[in-house]
Design a protein around this motif. Structure first.
Motif, PDB file in Angstrom:
ATOM      1  N   ARG A  74      19.379  44.101  34.987  1.00 17.80           N
ATOM      2  CA  ARG A  74      19.506  42.897  34.224  1.00 17.80           C
ATOM      3  C   ARG A  74      20.532  42.282  34.724  1.00 17.80           C
ATOM      4  NH1 ARG A  74      15.083  43.878  34.164  1.00 17.80           N
ATOM      5  NH2 ARG A  74      13.733  44.751  32.627  1.00 17.80           N
ATOM      6  N   ASP A  75      21.813  43.005  34.885  1.00 13.65           N
ATOM      7  CA  ASP A  75      22.962  42.222  35.180  1.00 13.65           C
ATOM      8  C   ASP A  75      22.863  41.587  36.534  1.00 13.65           C
ATOM      9  OD1 ASP A  75      24.160  43.475  33.042  1.00 13.65           O
ATOM     10  OD2 ASP A  75      25.074  45.118  34.193  1.00 13.65           O
ATOM     11  N   SER A  76      22.026  42.075  37.302  1.00 13.79           N
ATOM     12  CA  SER A  76      21.831  41.240  38.708  1.00 13.79           C
ATOM     13  C   SER A  76      21.156  40.077  38.499  1.00 13.79           C
ATOM     14  CB  SER A  76      21.038  42.165  39.588  1.00 13.79           C
ATOM     15  OG  SER A  76      20.833  41.645  40.906  1.00 13.79           O
ATOM     16  N   ASP A  77      20.141  40.032  37.790  1.00 16.19           N
ATOM     17  CA  ASP A  77      19.029  38.875  37.595  1.00 16.19           C
ATOM     18  C   ASP A  77      19.817  38.051  36.576  1.00 16.19           C
ATOM     19  OD1 ASP A  77      18.355  39.893  35.116  1.00 16.19           O
ATOM     20  OD2 ASP A  77      16.328  40.585  36.258  1.00 16.19           O
ATOM     21  N   GLY A  78      20.993  38.079  35.882  1.00 14.32           N
ATOM     22  CA  GLY A  78      21.614  37.623  34.778  1.00 14.32           C
ATOM     23  C   GLY A  78      20.956  37.653  33.261  1.00 14.32           C
ATOM     24  N   THR A  79      19.964  38.652  33.076  1.00 16.83           N
ATOM     25  CA  THR A  79      19.506  38.621  31.765  1.00 16.83           C
ATOM     26  C   THR A  79      20.156  39.857  31.191  1.00 16.83           C
ATOM     27  OG1 THR A  79      17.835  40.065  32.720  1.00 16.83           O
ATOM     28  CG2 THR A  79      17.385  37.735  32.460  1.00 16.83           C
ATOM     29  N   GLY A  80      21.164  40.545  31.692  1.00 13.05           N
ATOM     30  CA  GLY A  80      21.761  41.767  30.874  1.00 13.05           C
ATOM     31  C   GLY A  80      22.811  41.493  29.971  1.00 13.05           C
ATOM     32  N   ILE A  81      23.668  42.111  29.687  1.00 11.97           N
ATOM     33  CA  ILE A  81      24.644  42.010  28.591  1.00 11.97           C
ATOM     34  C   ILE A  81      25.812  40.933  29.348  1.00 11.97           C
ATOM     35  CG2 ILE A  81      26.481  43.372  27.493  1.00 11.97           C
ATOM     36  CD1 ILE A  81      24.742  45.852  27.374  1.00 11.97           C
ATOM     37  N   SER A  82      26.436  40.317  28.598  1.00 12.19           N
ATOM     38  CA  SER A  82      27.268  39.064  29.433  1.00 12.19           C
ATOM     39  C   SER A  82      28.477  39.543  29.629  1.00 12.19           C
ATOM     40  CB  SER A  82      27.055  37.934  28.343  1.00 12.19           C
ATOM     41  OG  SER A  82      27.443  38.139  27.194  1.00 12.19           O
ATOM     42  N   THR A  83      28.973  40.549  28.743  1.00  7.47           N
ATOM     43  CA  THR A  83      30.479  40.814  28.936  1.00  7.47           C
ATOM     44  C   THR A  83      30.394  42.421  29.700  1.00  7.47           C
ATOM     45  OG1 THR A  83      30.986  39.725  26.801  1.00  7.47           O
ATOM     46  CG2 THR A  83      32.644  41.443  27.790  1.00  7.47           C
ATOM     47  N   ARG A  84      30.870  42.152  30.821  1.00  7.65           N
ATOM     48  CA  ARG A  84      30.939  43.783  31.731  1.00  7.65           C
ATOM     49  C   ARG A  84      32.312  43.658  31.949  1.00  7.65           C
ATOM     50  NH1 ARG A  84      26.692  40.872  34.571  1.00  7.65           N
ATOM     51  NH2 ARG A  84      28.033  40.602  36.147  1.00  7.65           N
ATOM     52  N   ILE A  85      32.704  45.027  32.185  1.00  7.42           N
ATOM     53  CA  ILE A  85      34.028  45.364  32.453  1.00  7.42           C
ATOM     54  C   ILE A  85      33.845  46.179  33.632  1.00  7.42           C
ATOM     55  CG2 ILE A  85      36.077  46.969  31.661  1.00  7.42           C
ATOM     56  CD1 ILE A  85      35.103  46.611  28.919  1.00  7.42           C
ATOM     57  N   ARG A  86      34.870  46.019  34.729  1.00 11.55           N
ATOM     58  CA  ARG A  86      34.605  46.567  36.146  1.00 11.55           C
ATOM     59  C   ARG A  86      35.852  47.755  36.046  1.00 11.55           C
ATOM     60  NH1 ARG A  86      31.287  46.381  40.008  1.00 11.55           N
ATOM     61  NH2 ARG A  86      30.531  44.334  39.433  1.00 11.55           N
ATOM     62  N   ILE A  87      35.473  48.959  36.234  1.00 14.49           N
ATOM     63  CA  ILE A  87      36.712  49.911  36.301  1.00 14.49           C
ATOM     64  C   ILE A  87      36.928  50.199  37.797  1.00 14.49           C
ATOM     65  CG2 ILE A  87      37.426  52.101  35.420  1.00 14.49           C
ATOM     66  CD1 ILE A  87      35.672  51.449  33.075  1.00 14.49           C
ATOM     67  N   HIS A  88      38.200  50.178  38.291  1.00 14.44           N
ATOM     68  CA  HIS A  88      38.451  50.714  39.607  1.00 14.44           C
ATOM     69  C   HIS A  88      37.734  49.850  40.607  1.00 14.44           C
ATOM     70  CE1 HIS A  88      41.493  53.558  38.463  1.00 14.44           C
ATOM     71  NE2 HIS A  88      40.419  54.156  37.408  1.00 14.44           N
ATOM     72  N   ASP A  98      28.491  45.061  22.264  1.00 14.38           N
ATOM     73  CA  ASP A  98      27.728  44.408  23.039  1.00 14.38           C
ATOM     74  C   ASP A  98      26.262  45.099  23.369  1.00 14.38           C
ATOM     75  OD1 ASP A  98      29.425  42.284  22.740  1.00 14.38           O
ATOM     76  OD2 ASP A  98      30.142  42.477  24.814  1.00 14.38           O
ATOM     77  N   VAL A  99      26.313  46.522  23.586  1.00 12.39           N
ATOM     78  CA  VAL A  99      25.360  47.143  24.112  1.00 12.39           C
ATOM     79  C   VAL A  99      24.424  47.157  22.554  1.00 12.39           C
ATOM     80  CG1 VAL A  99      24.380  49.574  24.807  1.00 12.39           C
ATOM     81  CG2 VAL A  99      26.492  48.614  25.792  1.00 12.39           C
ATOM     82  N   ALA A 100      25.021  47.480  21.678  1.00 15.88           N
ATOM     83  CA  ALA A 100      24.225  47.822  20.206  1.00 15.88           C
ATOM     84  C   ALA A 100      23.576  46.343  19.992  1.00 15.88           C
ATOM     85  CB  ALA A 100      25.169  48.174  19.306  1.00 15.88           C
ATOM     86  N   ARG A 101      24.249  45.397  20.173  1.00 12.48           N
ATOM     87  CA  ARG A 101      23.384  43.961  19.940  1.00 12.48           C
ATOM     88  C   ARG A 101      22.335  43.835  20.919  1.00 12.48           C
ATOM     89  NH1 ARG A 101      27.773  40.934  20.433  1.00 12.48           N
ATOM     90  NH2 ARG A 101      28.546  41.818  18.361  1.00 12.48           N
TER      91      ARG A 101
END
Length: 110
Positions: A74-88, A98-101
């Protein structure tokens, strides 16, 4: 006063989740669908262990309703959760709220 929904951590299976959702739907039937969704999102966030949910843990957060690979797609095709955090530079996480919503937006109360 604590409600029976304040401790969802014991729900490990989808059958336990469905039972909880049926009871929740009956207990909060007087609320509109959007108000019930907001209340359910609050319960998911309150019962999570921190402010972020690693993508690898979305299944645990959602009691099996979401899967990490599906979320990656979903993230790849743009339909996932809009706010993502990349760690390392590798691991992806989301804000728990955001996940709950995202999750409750997929739920229809019947």
């Amino acid at each position: 006063m604590k409600s029976q929904y304040d401790e969802m951590s014991g729900i490990q299976s989808s059958s336990g989740l469905w039972t909880m959702l049926e009871e929740f739907n009956a207990d909060y039937a007087f609320l509109s669908s959007s108000e019930r969704k907001e209340k359910l999102a609050e319960i998911f966030v309150r019962n999570w262990r921190g402010p972020v949910v690693p993508r690898s843990e979305v299944g645990r957060f959602s009691c099996g309703l979401l899967h990490p690979r599906t979320m990656a797609n979903r993230d790849s095709d743009g339909t996932g959760i809009s706010t993502r955090i990349r760690i390392h530079g590798k691991r992806v996480a989301y804000l728990a709220s955001d996940v709950a919503r995202y999750l409750v937006d997929k739920i229809d109360f019947v």
